[in-house]
Design a protein around this motif. Structure first.
Motif, short mmCIF file in Angstrom:
data_model
loop_
_atom_site.label_atom_id
_atom_site.label_comp_id
_atom_site.label_asym_id
_atom_site.label_seq_id
_atom_site.Cartn_x
_atom_site.Cartn_y
_atom_site.Cartn_z
N PRO A 248 0.81 -1.22 0.00
CA PRO A 248 0.00 0.00 0.00
C PRO A 248 0.84 1.27 0.00
O PRO A 248 0.42 2.29 -0.57
CB PRO A 248 -0.83 -0.12 1.28
CG PRO A 248 -0.15 -1.13 2.12
CD PRO A 248 0.54 -2.07 1.17
N THR A 249 2.04 1.23 0.61
CA THR A 249 2.92 2.40 0.57
C THR A 249 3.36 2.68 -0.85
O THR A 249 3.37 3.84 -1.30
CB THR A 249 4.15 2.17 1.47
OG1 THR A 249 3.72 1.93 2.81
CG2 THR A 249 5.07 3.38 1.44
N LEU A 250 3.73 1.64 -1.59
CA LEU A 250 4.11 1.78 -2.99
C LEU A 250 2.98 2.41 -3.80
O LEU A 250 3.20 3.35 -4.57
CB LEU A 250 4.45 0.39 -3.56
CG LEU A 250 4.68 0.28 -5.06
CD1 LEU A 250 5.91 1.06 -5.48
CD2 LEU A 250 4.80 -1.19 -5.47
N ILE A 251 1.78 1.91 -3.62
CA ILE A 251 0.63 2.40 -4.38
C ILE A 251 0.35 3.87 -4.05
O ILE A 251 0.20 4.71 -4.95
CB ILE A 251 -0.61 1.54 -4.10
CG1 ILE A 251 -0.41 0.14 -4.67
CG2 ILE A 251 -1.87 2.18 -4.69
CD1 ILE A 251 -1.45 -0.86 -4.20
N ARG A 252 0.27 4.19 -2.77
CA ARG A 252 -0.08 5.56 -2.37
C ARG A 252 0.98 6.56 -2.81
O ARG A 252 0.65 7.66 -3.26
CB ARG A 252 -0.27 5.61 -0.85
CG ARG A 252 -1.48 4.82 -0.36
CD ARG A 252 -1.65 4.94 1.14
NE ARG A 252 -2.59 3.95 1.66
CZ ARG A 252 -2.35 3.10 2.64
NH1 ARG A 252 -1.16 3.11 3.23
NH2 ARG A 252 -3.26 2.25 3.05
N PHE A 253 2.27 6.19 -2.69
CA PHE A 253 3.34 7.10 -3.08
C PHE A 253 3.26 7.39 -4.58
O PHE A 253 3.37 8.55 -5.00
CB PHE A 253 4.70 6.48 -2.73
CG PHE A 253 5.84 7.46 -2.79
CD1 PHE A 253 6.30 8.08 -1.64
CD2 PHE A 253 6.45 7.78 -3.99
CE1 PHE A 253 7.36 8.98 -1.69
CE2 PHE A 253 7.49 8.68 -4.06
CZ PHE A 253 7.96 9.29 -2.90
N LEU A 254 3.06 6.36 -5.39
CA LEU A 254 3.00 6.55 -6.83
C LEU A 254 1.71 7.27 -7.24
O LEU A 254 1.71 8.07 -8.19
CB LEU A 254 3.10 5.21 -7.55
CG LEU A 254 4.48 4.53 -7.46
CD1 LEU A 254 4.45 3.17 -8.14
CD2 LEU A 254 5.57 5.41 -8.09
N LYS A 255 0.62 7.01 -6.55
CA LYS A 255 -0.63 7.71 -6.83
C LYS A 255 -0.45 9.21 -6.59
O LYS A 255 -0.88 10.04 -7.40
CB LYS A 255 -1.74 7.16 -5.93
CG LYS A 255 -3.13 7.71 -6.23
CD LYS A 255 -3.77 6.96 -7.39
CE LYS A 255 -5.28 7.16 -7.45
NZ LYS A 255 -5.74 8.55 -7.53
N GLN A 256 0.20 9.56 -5.50
CA GLN A 256 0.44 10.97 -5.18
C GLN A 256 1.43 11.61 -6.16
O GLN A 256 1.45 12.83 -6.31
CB GLN A 256 0.98 11.10 -3.75
CG GLN A 256 -0.04 10.71 -2.69
CD GLN A 256 0.58 10.54 -1.31
OE1 GLN A 256 1.79 10.76 -1.13
NE2 GLN A 256 -0.23 10.15 -0.34
N SER A 257 2.23 10.79 -6.83
CA SER A 257 3.23 11.28 -7.77
C SER A 257 2.73 11.31 -9.21
O SER A 257 3.53 11.51 -10.14
CB SER A 257 4.49 10.41 -7.69
OG SER A 257 5.01 10.37 -6.37
N ASP A 258 1.42 11.08 -9.41
CA ASP A 258 0.82 11.08 -10.76
C ASP A 258 1.54 10.09 -11.69
O ASP A 258 1.83 10.40 -12.85
CB ASP A 258 0.85 12.48 -11.38
CG ASP A 258 -0.04 13.45 -10.61
OD1 ASP A 258 -1.10 13.03 -10.12
OD2 ASP A 258 0.34 14.64 -10.50
#
Length: 315
Positions: A248-258
Motif C-alpha cells: 500500500p505504501t508503494l501504491i499511495r506514493f505513486l498515486k500521489q506522484s501522478d
C-alpha cells in the motif's frame, strides 16, 4: 565450469581471477543462464561470470544495452560490463560469457519484508526513475506492448487440454477478467517496465535498493504492470501484506506522484489478478501442487476482496 576457460574469458575484460568465491551465492534465477560463478579479481573486486545460451544472446545484448542506460541514468542497476573489444558477450571455449559487477544485498526476511513501508517508498522512487528514462528508448528495443489477455487465453486453452481441473477452477476468474479487464487492456498507456518485479529480484540495502536484477522480461507494458506484480507477490507471501506495509505504501506514493492515469489505477486490482496467471503457469510447469492450489485460492481471494483493497489503497 572449466576454470581454465573461465580464466581466458575473464581476460577479455582485463580481469585476472584471484579465486572463485564459492561461498557467495548469486541472487536471481539460476535458470536464466547455463552456469554462473562469483569470481574475485586480484584487486579484490567481485564479479558475476555467467555462461550464456547462444539462443538467448540477442536478448542478453538488448538487456545489457538497456541496463547500461538505466545505470547511466542514475538507477541502481548493475549492467553487464563491456569487454576490451566493446562487447558485452564474449566467446571462449565454444561458450558465450557475460561479466557483471557482483552486488550482494542484505538478507531478505520473508514475509517480514512485506510489512516494511520504507521498501515501498524505495521501490516507488526506482519506478519513477525508470519512467523518467522510459522515453529515451526506441520502440525497436522495447518491442510491442505485452498482450496479457492473449497470454491468459492461450494458457487457459492449454489447461483445458492438459489440466482440465485447473481450467475448470479458473473459469469464473477468467470470465471476471474478460468482463472487467479485457475490454480496456489495449487502450491502457504503456511505458518501459522491468516485467518481473518482486522482492527477490531486488537486492536491498539497509534502507534502500542496491540493484534491481533479472531484466529478461523488460519491455513496453501498462503503466502499473510492475506495481501490480509486486503487490501480488507481497500478498501471496501473506495476505495481510495487501493492506499494510510495502504494497500500500508503494501504491499511495505513486498515486500521489501522478505515476499513472485514472483508468490504470481503477484497473489495478484486475491487473494484479491477471498477472497471477503467469505465476500459476510457473507452478504448473514445475508441477508444484501446493503452489498451484495456493495460487488458485489467492486469485479468488483477490476477486472477493476487491472493494476492500481499493478502499485500503486509496483508489
Amino acid at each position: 565450469m572449466d576454470k581454465i576457460v573461465m580464466g581466458k574469458a575473464l581476460g577479455a575484460w582485463g580481469v585476472r581471477c584471484e579465486k572463485i568465491r564459492d561461498d557467495l551465492l548469486p541472487a536471481g534465477s539460476p535458470e536464466r543462464c547455463m552456469g554462473r560463478s562469483v569470481v574475485e579479481g586480484v584487486d579484490g573486486a567481485l564479479f558475476l561470470l555467467e555462461r550464456i545460451d547462444e539462443a538467448t544472446a540477442s536478448r542478453k545484448r538488448e538487456m545489457a544495452r538497456l541496463m547500461k542506460a538505466l545505470s547511466e541514468g542514475g538507477l541502481p542497476v548493475a549492467a553487464p560490463l563491456e569487454s576490451k573489444a566493446g562487447e558485452t558477450l564474449v566467446s571462449e571455449g565454444e561458450c558465450l560469457w557475460q561479466l557483471t559487477p557482483f552486488v550482494q544485498g542484505v538478507p531478505l526476511e520473508r514475509p517480514l519484508y512485506t510489512k516494511q513501508p520504507w521498501r515501498g517508498e524505495a521501490l516507488a522512487h526506482f519506478l519513477l526513475g525508470m519512467r523518467r528514462l522510459s522515453g529515451s528508448f526506441d520502440s525497436s528495443l522495447l518491442g510491442e506492448p505485452f498482450d496479457l489477455p492473449a497470454y491468459i487465453d492461450t494458457l487457459t486453452r492449454t489447461l483445458e487440454k492438459h489440466e482440465p481441473k485447473a481450467a475448470e477452477a479458473l473459469a469464473e476468474a477468467t470470465a471476471y477478467l474478460k468482463l472487467r479487464l479485457y475490454p480496456y487492456w489495449k487502450s491502457l498507456p504503456v511505458a518501459l517496465a522491468h516485467g518481473d518485479v518482486h522482492g527477490i529480484n531486488i537486492l536491498w540495502e539497509e534502507k534502500g535498493i542496491a540493484s534491481v536484477i533479472d531484466w529478461e522480461f523488460f519491455g513496453r507494458k501498462p503503466l502499473l504492470y510492475d506495481v501490480a506484480n509486486m503487490v501480488g507477490c507481497c500478498g501471496i507471501e501473506t495476505p495481510d501484506a495487501l493492506l499494510k506495509g510495502l504494497a500500500p505504501t508503494l501504491i499511495r506514493f505513486l498515486k500521489q506522484s501522478d505515476f499513472a492515469d485514472d483508468t490504470s489505477w481503477n484497473l489495478l486490482p484486475e491487473i494484479v489478478i491477471a498477472l497471477r496467471y503467469a505465476w500459476l503457469s510457473e507452478w504448473l510447469r514445475k508441477d508444484d501442487a501446493e503452489m498451484i492450489n495456493l495460487e488458485l485460492s489467492y486469485i479468488y481471494l483477490l476477486i472477493d476482496n476487491r472493494e476492500k483493497l481499493v478502499k485500503s489503497w486509496g483508489l
